[in-house]
Scaffold this active site. Structure first.
Site, PDB file in Angstrom:
ATOM      1  N   ILE A  91      33.506  65.279  70.263  1.00  0.00           N
ATOM      2  CA  ILE A  91      32.568  66.303  70.726  1.00  0.00           C
ATOM      3  C   ILE A  91      33.202  67.186  71.800  1.00  0.00           C
ATOM      4  O   ILE A  91      32.889  68.389  71.892  1.00  0.00           O
ATOM      5  CB  ILE A  91      31.231  65.679  71.214  1.00  0.00           C
ATOM      6  CG1 ILE A  91      30.179  66.774  71.445  1.00  0.00           C
ATOM      7  CG2 ILE A  91      31.430  64.828  72.475  1.00  0.00           C
ATOM      8  CD1 ILE A  91      29.868  67.624  70.234  1.00  0.00           C
ATOM      9  N   ASP A 169      23.949  62.380  70.175  1.00  0.00           N
ATOM     10  CA  ASP A 169      23.522  61.033  70.533  1.00  0.00           C
ATOM     11  C   ASP A 169      24.715  60.088  70.463  1.00  0.00           C
ATOM     12  O   ASP A 169      25.565  60.221  69.586  1.00  0.00           O
ATOM     13  CB  ASP A 169      22.440  60.558  69.549  1.00  0.00           C
ATOM     14  CG  ASP A 169      21.837  59.220  69.943  1.00  0.00           C
ATOM     15  OD1 ASP A 169      20.795  59.234  70.608  1.00  0.00           O
ATOM     16  OD2 ASP A 169      22.428  58.176  69.609  1.00  0.00           O
ATOM     17  N   GLY A 310      28.093  61.537  64.710  1.00  0.00           N
ATOM     18  CA  GLY A 310      27.145  61.731  65.804  1.00  0.00           C
ATOM     19  C   GLY A 310      27.807  62.465  66.954  1.00  0.00           C
ATOM     20  O   GLY A 310      28.702  63.291  66.736  1.00  0.00           O
ATOM     21  N   GLU A 311      27.334  62.212  68.178  1.00  0.00           N
ATOM     22  CA  GLU A 311      27.850  62.831  69.412  1.00  0.00           C
ATOM     23  C   GLU A 311      27.481  64.317  69.513  1.00  0.00           C
ATOM     24  O   GLU A 311      27.843  64.968  70.489  1.00  0.00           O
ATOM     25  CB  GLU A 311      29.382  62.750  69.524  1.00  0.00           C
ATOM     26  CG  GLU A 311      29.983  61.376  69.457  1.00  0.00           C
ATOM     27  CD  GLU A 311      31.518  61.399  69.540  1.00  0.00           C
ATOM     28  OE1 GLU A 311      32.116  62.490  69.651  1.00  0.00           O
ATOM     29  OE2 GLU A 311      32.109  60.303  69.501  1.00  0.00           O
ATOM     30  N   GLY A 312      26.856  64.876  68.487  1.00  0.00           N
ATOM     31  CA  GLY A 312      26.603  66.311  68.447  1.00  0.00           C
ATOM     32  C   GLY A 312      27.673  67.072  67.681  1.00  0.00           C
ATOM     33  O   GLY A 312      27.680  68.316  67.670  1.00  0.00           O
TER      34      GLY A 312
END
EC number: 2.4.2.21
Lengths: 347, 347
Positions: A91, A169, A310-312
């Site tokens: 990210i 997230d 994830g992580e954006g």
């Protein structure tokens, strides 16, 4: 009714502009829909480019990992927060790529960060949720506190000038929690259950059993989203729901990422249906349940690259496409300006 | 065999690097495949970011428009070249967005550009092809000349330092020509035929009849790609095929755009099968036949946004994703560097 009328006038003006750009009608496909939505959000025929873009990664632990539902040990949540703050995670790379700063919210990591960092926000509700196969994930007071903390974080971001938000997230066990939330709201577990990190069939079966047990024991009330959050939610997911509600109430667009952030959107939508007017789905993740949730909310993902980190990350990459859509309506010549002949499709 | 062995060693090294980045194995999906391909193209475990990115839009007219197959009059090809040179078209907007310069090649526009412009390349083979419903689109000499001119243009671009190329096409009637080429190579017209610009059913029926007649009258020989180009091709498509062959022979990656540029890739692939190792499909266009061609060449599109404009627009937007994939493998921390615990999926 007044609002609807004004919105229709604005929508017609935006469509007229889009249809007069030097291209066949509709030929830029979903980019045109993105430009239209951004114009409606900003209440402008020609929307502005975002000036301050930020990614908020909500990190928390999930008690259910004690049931052995992930390929990774729980301490990875804590370790990955350090990786985010050091700039070494995916990210961070993608945030730099699209010109967005990455903020990390400690919504409930099981461990203390004994230092300050300009991009670390302490919003800890607790040291991870309780194992929801044995009782509620949190108290009702904590659930409400999650929503309020999430709202505060969005409020501060916007007061600092942020005009485009991406949600991410991080938390080992987060897709198990997101699955439980989805099932609590009535989705069929067979349409949702999938691996998050790569796990074998035995682990996937434990994940199913954990979710089924959580629903059976806690009996979350689908008509009371706060009850769902309390019984089978996560600190990160509750805060993201509050974040979405606050940002969208202030007409700031939010780009959601994969399955856990979209489960947070589901929760936000159940609390406040108007949020969807201000939300973009950054991508379709490879996690099966993600598309099911997006379809239920009638949101089309911008990217589809088989990602499931994830992580954006998917939300961040979508920024480039969103900005391209805005630049399209801002910078393209019209037929009249360019002296190009219109086609038989002209309006 | 030597080459294959070295390639496998390199591939293993790249995969080891990808699998040691701080993320679950394979969780960045297609981005990991893009990074791998780019490493193999550049013969490096950690590929470089492109330094000079250029978009080449090949413009030409198509004699078959006399059969009434498009929503737009023929002079739009000429007018759009002026729009490109003035910076007002979609491809200019997206080129600026991703930091790529736009060059326009006059491969055979029906009209003279009586000025010089640093981004206009005169490679005119003729004033549009002949109507291929009445005989060959061009002579065999012209077909060969197309390939050679395209090669020259790629050679010059690369000698000037370009290390990432995007192909675009502009020309009223170009999807009719691309359909004829596809059918000449054995694809079923029912799986290919679609609207390019928005046309009604009568126009679509004329498009079908034009293609069927072109095949019937000219009998293009699928085993001789130059014959296909001569009989039912276009000046732009022939030049793009030569461009692809030259660029890929020099190991410079080429991003193709929609249906006409992919028909050019089909032609290039028939002439030189190794081209595919160096080609990325920027997007999947809404034109039905595009996906059929991509599937036949086993190329996965990066974006899927219902676009069908051409000009290189889908290829240009994909640059942002390709660069993100390269930055991923260049900039992400490894598990060892970041002190993050590996999961049960680790290798």
């Amino acid at each position: 009714m007044e609002k609807g009328m004004f919105e229709n006038v604005l929508k017609d003006s935006i469509m007229r502009r889009l249809n007069n750009l030097t291209k066949p009608i509709g030929s830029l496909g979903y980019l045109e829909k993105i430009a239209l939505k951004m114009g409606l959000i900003q209440n402008k025929v020609i929307p502005d480019l975002p000036k301050v873009k930020r990614i908020y990664v909500f990190a928390a632990d999930h008690g259910v990992v004690e049931q052995g539902v992930s390929a990774y040990p729980k301490q990875v949540t804590y370790q990955m927060v350090l990786n985010f703050l050091n700039g070494g995670a995916a990210i961070n790379v993608f945030g730099r790529h699209v010109g967005a700063d990455v903020y990390v919210v400690d919504a409930g990591v099981d461990g203390d960060f004994e230092f300050t960092h300009p991009n670390l926000i302490n919003a800890k509700i607790g040291y991870g949720t309780a194992d929801f196969t044995k009782g509620p994930a949190m108290t009702r007071t904590q659930a409400i506190e999650c929503i309020e903390k999430g709202k505060e974080i969005a409020k501060k971001a916007i007061e600092e000038g942020t005009d485009l938000l991406v949600l991410g997230d991080m938390g080992i066990g987060n897709t198990t929690t997101a699955t439980a939330i989805s099932v609590a709201f009535g989705f069929d577990i067979d349409e949702i259950l999938d691996i998050g990190t790569p796990i074998d069939n035995d682990t996937l079966e434990r994940k199913r059993q954990a979710v089924e047990k959580a629903i059976e024991i806690n009996k979350p009330n689908a008509d009371d989203p706060i009850d769902v959050l309390e019984k089978v939610g996560g600190f990160c997911i509750g805060q993201m729901a509050g974040f979405i509600i606050e940002a969208t109430s202030r007409h700031i667009p939010v780009v959601v990422d994969g399955f856990p952030t979209t489960a947070a959107l589901l929760l936000a939508w159940k609390l406040e249906p108007s949020v969807l007017d201000f939300v973009f789905a950054g991508h379709k993740s490879k996690v099966k349940g993600h598309k099911v949730l997006l379809d239920a909310m009638n949101l089309r993902p911008i990217l589809d690259l088989d990602m499931r980190l994830g992580e954006g990350t998917g939300g961040a990459l979508a920024i480039s496409i969103i900005e391209a859509a805005i630049k399209m309506i801002r910078e393209m010549a019209t037929f009249d300006d360019a002296g190009v002949s219109k086609g038989s499709d002209s309006v």
